[in-house]
Design a protein around this motif. Structure first.
Motif, PDB file in Angstrom:
ATOM      1  N   GLY A 199      12.419  66.022  70.031  1.00 10.69           N
ATOM      2  CA  GLY A 199      13.824  65.754  70.042  1.00 10.69           C
ATOM      3  C   GLY A 199      14.982  67.036  69.821  1.00 10.69           C
ATOM      4  N   CYS A 200      15.440  66.837  69.779  1.00 10.54           N
ATOM      5  CA  CYS A 200      16.994  68.294  69.211  1.00 10.54           C
ATOM      6  C   CYS A 200      18.316  67.086  68.756  1.00 10.54           C
ATOM      7  CB  CYS A 200      17.363  68.740  70.775  1.00 10.54           C
ATOM      8  SG  CYS A 200      18.218  67.857  71.563  1.00 10.54           S
ATOM      9  N   GLU A 256      15.566  61.681  64.637  1.00 14.91           N
ATOM     10  CA  GLU A 256      15.416  60.375  65.900  1.00 14.91           C
ATOM     11  C   GLU A 256      14.963  60.317  66.859  1.00 14.91           C
ATOM     12  OE1 GLU A 256      17.943  57.922  62.925  1.00 14.91           O
ATOM     13  OE2 GLU A 256      19.364  59.762  63.502  1.00 14.91           O
ATOM     14  N   LEU A 257      15.014  61.795  67.470  1.00 10.38           N
ATOM     15  CA  LEU A 257      15.214  61.001  68.376  1.00 10.38           C
ATOM     16  C   LEU A 257      13.852  61.661  69.053  1.00 10.38           C
ATOM     17  CD1 LEU A 257      16.323  60.964  71.979  1.00 10.38           C
ATOM     18  CD2 LEU A 257      16.814  63.716  71.493  1.00 10.38           C
ATOM     19  N   HIS A 288      21.501  74.149  65.328  1.00 15.11           N
ATOM     20  CA  HIS A 288      20.848  73.891  65.869  1.00 15.11           C
ATOM     21  C   HIS A 288      19.362  73.560  65.550  1.00 15.11           C
ATOM     22  CE1 HIS A 288      23.635  74.987  69.490  1.00 15.11           C
ATOM     23  NE2 HIS A 288      24.089  75.804  68.466  1.00 15.11           N
ATOM     24  N   VAL A 289      19.087  72.074  65.537  1.00 17.97           N
ATOM     25  CA  VAL A 289      17.561  71.283  65.093  1.00 17.97           C
ATOM     26  C   VAL A 289      16.974  70.353  66.431  1.00 17.97           C
ATOM     27  CG1 VAL A 289      16.547  70.361  63.640  1.00 17.97           C
ATOM     28  CG2 VAL A 289      18.788  70.886  63.068  1.00 17.97           C
ATOM     29  N   GLY A 290      15.564  71.603  66.092  1.00 19.25           N
ATOM     30  CA  GLY A 290      14.846  70.555  67.248  1.00 19.25           C
ATOM     31  C   GLY A 290      12.794  69.923  66.510  1.00 19.25           C
ATOM     32  N   ALA A 291      12.731  69.467  67.185  1.00 24.66           N
ATOM     33  CA  ALA A 291      11.442  68.139  65.876  1.00 24.66           C
ATOM     34  C   ALA A 291      10.931  68.259  66.882  1.00 24.66           C
ATOM     35  CB  ALA A 291      12.398  67.272  65.076  1.00 24.66           C
TER      36      ALA A 291
END
Length: 130
Positions: A40-41, A56-57, A25-28
């Motif tokens: 974004g996730c 990107e999101l 799981h990644v969040g930005a």
């Protein structure tokens, strides 16, 4: 915004991630030049190639809202392993950001800040298309 505050926002985005296949799981969070923050996730798809990356999101949401200038990006994962944007995300960021864009990556014990130029030297630009 302080890097630690932006990382906290990215960390919150990790919780909204949809990653049933990789379980990674990644969040930005990306901060625009006027201080607005977009998150974004990662959103996975069973065929993987249709998956959406967190960076990107976040970038897409900011661009959709009319932003074209950015100060920094923060990236976190549920594993707190110092994840950096992948090559595809780096290229997407380079469309709108110069080599000096700060990219803050959260590790378990520490935080590392890179510039986009360090992570993606000699990027492909519109000049290459002429």
């Amino acid at each position: 915004m302080e890097a630690t505050a932006l990382l906290a926002v990215a960390r919150e985005a990790v919780d909204t991630s949809y990653a049933p296949y990789s379980t990674y799981h990644v969040g930005a969070a990306i901060e625009t030049s006027d201080g607005t923050v977009f998150t974004g996730c990662n959103v996975e798809n069973a065929n993987y190639s249709n998956s959406i990356h967190a960076e990107e999101l976040a970038l897409s949401k900011a661009v959709e809202a009319g932003h074209r200038e950015f100060e920094q990006v923060a990236v976190s994962s549920d594993r707190r392993d110092g994840v950096t944007p992948c090559g595809m995300c780096r290229q997407s960021l380079s469309e709108f950001c110069d080599d000096g864009l700060r990219i803050v990556c959260e590790g378990d014990a520490d935080t590392t800040t890179y510039t986009l130029g360090e992570l993606l030297p000699n990027t492909i630009t519109s000049e290459h298309l002429e």
